[in-house]
Scaffold this motif. Structure first.
Motif, mmCIF file in Angstrom:
data_model
loop_
_atom_site.group_PDB
_atom_site.id
_atom_site.type_symbol
_atom_site.label_atom_id
_atom_site.label_comp_id
_atom_site.label_asym_id
_atom_site.label_seq_id
_atom_site.Cartn_x
_atom_site.Cartn_y
_atom_site.Cartn_z
ATOM 1 N N TRP A 227 -6.953 8.314 -5.483
ATOM 2 C CA TRP A 227 -7.265 8.206 -4.070
ATOM 3 C C TRP A 227 -7.683 9.846 -3.534
ATOM 4 C CZ3 TRP A 227 -9.414 5.170 -1.101
ATOM 5 C CH2 TRP A 227 -9.384 3.758 -1.241
ATOM 6 N N TYR B 253 -13.144 8.755 0.397
ATOM 7 C CA TYR B 253 -14.375 8.208 -0.301
ATOM 8 C C TYR B 253 -15.659 7.850 0.692
ATOM 9 C CZ TYR B 253 -12.113 8.184 -4.842
ATOM 10 O OH TYR B 253 -11.560 8.602 -5.976
ATOM 11 N N ASN C 146 -10.737 -1.611 -5.356
ATOM 12 C CA ASN C 146 -12.048 -1.769 -5.072
ATOM 13 C C ASN C 146 -12.181 -1.653 -3.438
ATOM 14 O OD1 ASN C 146 -12.655 -2.650 -7.550
ATOM 15 N ND2 ASN C 146 -12.654 -4.802 -7.314
ATOM 16 N N VAL C 147 -13.366 -0.956 -3.369
ATOM 17 C CA VAL C 147 -13.553 -0.348 -1.833
ATOM 18 C C VAL C 147 -14.984 -1.227 -1.179
ATOM 19 C CG1 VAL C 147 -14.060 1.290 -0.368
ATOM 20 C CG2 VAL C 147 -12.523 1.658 -1.910
ATOM 21 N N THR D 223 -4.695 -6.456 0.198
ATOM 22 C CA THR D 223 -5.901 -5.950 0.682
ATOM 23 C C THR D 223 -5.620 -5.583 2.214
ATOM 24 O OG1 THR D 223 -7.046 -7.446 -0.913
ATOM 25 C CG2 THR D 223 -8.406 -6.703 1.117
ATOM 26 N N THR E 148 -19.978 -2.142 -1.997
ATOM 27 C CA THR E 148 -18.670 -2.241 -2.909
ATOM 28 C C THR E 148 -18.644 -1.348 -4.128
ATOM 29 O OG1 THR E 148 -18.442 -4.453 -1.909
ATOM 30 C CG2 THR E 148 -17.364 -3.817 -4.129
ATOM 31 N N ILE F 226 -9.151 3.184 7.265
ATOM 32 C CA ILE F 226 -10.381 2.680 6.847
ATOM 33 C C ILE F 226 -11.017 3.106 8.235
ATOM 34 C CG2 ILE F 226 -11.763 0.648 6.551
ATOM 35 C CD1 ILE F 226 -9.357 -0.456 5.403
ATOM 36 N N GLU G 98 -12.885 -2.463 3.921
ATOM 37 C CA GLU G 98 -11.835 -2.916 3.064
ATOM 38 C C GLU G 98 -11.315 -2.285 1.921
ATOM 39 O OE1 GLU G 98 -12.347 -7.073 0.758
ATOM 40 O OE2 GLU G 98 -13.394 -6.973 2.920
ATOM 41 N N ILE G 99 -9.860 -2.219 1.596
ATOM 42 C CA ILE G 99 -9.309 -1.614 0.277
ATOM 43 C C ILE G 99 -8.874 -2.593 -0.349
ATOM 44 C CG2 ILE G 99 -8.044 0.063 -0.769
ATOM 45 C CD1 ILE G 99 -8.527 1.855 1.944
ATOM 46 N N VAL H 277 -13.146 5.759 3.573
ATOM 47 C CA VAL H 277 -11.706 5.176 3.457
ATOM 48 C C VAL H 277 -10.995 6.428 2.809
ATOM 49 C CG1 VAL H 277 -12.389 2.953 2.903
ATOM 50 C CG2 VAL H 277 -12.716 4.542 0.996
#
Length: 199
Positions: free
Chosen positions: A156, A159, A112-113, A61, A150, A93, A69-70, A98
């Motif tokens: 990718w 986003y 999950n972002v 993460t 979230t 980020i 966060e990613i 992101v």
């Protein structure tokens, strides 16, 4: 950070570590090297890492404590010269943004972002955007105007959260009394009707 093997940080079969404020640039080999059995639940928080080698499909993460966060939960791998924390890093980020470099196939993985401090920004119809257009295969776990939003992505690009953009071209069909498609008329007044089927 530099270890005796010439890498900045060498991690083998390691679990549940938080690396906060790590700056690792310009080591002899790479700045971060993961090897061995899968490394899981490791977190890089507010870190700047240049050269990297991830050999072990690591669950990592990446957190920017100001912006989001990613979380890669299926594991990533790969080799590169700029991992995270820089303006041209493979992982970025920012404020409501992101990005992961999709050309790096080892890190172009499902994740999950979470974007921090989104809240109500006045969007009439908030949406997850991929490269500025509504993402058709993203799934949000929270409201899109929650403080922290979230969502899940499968591959990718860039986003963000923004106003909904229509990505489906309308299907237009001519109905009577409108003249059929491709016809011409020399009348001074032409009536037409159209229907839209993607609502």
């Amino acid at each position: 950070v530099q270890s005796l093997d010439g890498n900045g940080l060498t991690i083998g079969s390691s679990y549940n570590n938080n690396f906060t404020g790590l700056t690792s640039l310009g080591n002899a080999f790479v700045d971060v090297y993961f090897y061995g059995a899968p490394n899981t639940a490791n977190h890089f928080i507010d870190s700047r890492i240049a050269g990297y080698q991830l050999d072990s499909f690591s669950n990592i993460t990446f957190i920017n404590s100001s912006y989001g966060e990613i979380k890669f939960y299926n594991g990533i791998n790969g080799i590169g010269s700029d991992l995270v924390g820089g303006s041209s890093s493979d992982i970025r980020i920012g404020n409501n943004s992101v990005y992961v470099n999709s050309a790096q196939t080892g890190i172009n993985k499902t994740a999950n972002v979470t974007l921090y401090n989104i809240g109500n920004r006045g969007y009439t119809r908030p949406s997850i955007l991929r490269d500025g257009a509504t993402c058709s295969n993203c799934y949000n776990f929270t409201s899109l105007n929650a403080t922290n939003v979230t969502f899940n992505i499968t591959s990718w690009s860039n986003y963000s959260i923004g106003n909904y953009t229509d990505i489906i071209s309308p299907k237009i069909s001519f109905v009577s009394p409108t003249p059929p498609n491709g016809s011409s008329s020399d009348a001074s007044t032409i009536g037409w009707m159209a229907g839209r089927e993607d609502w």
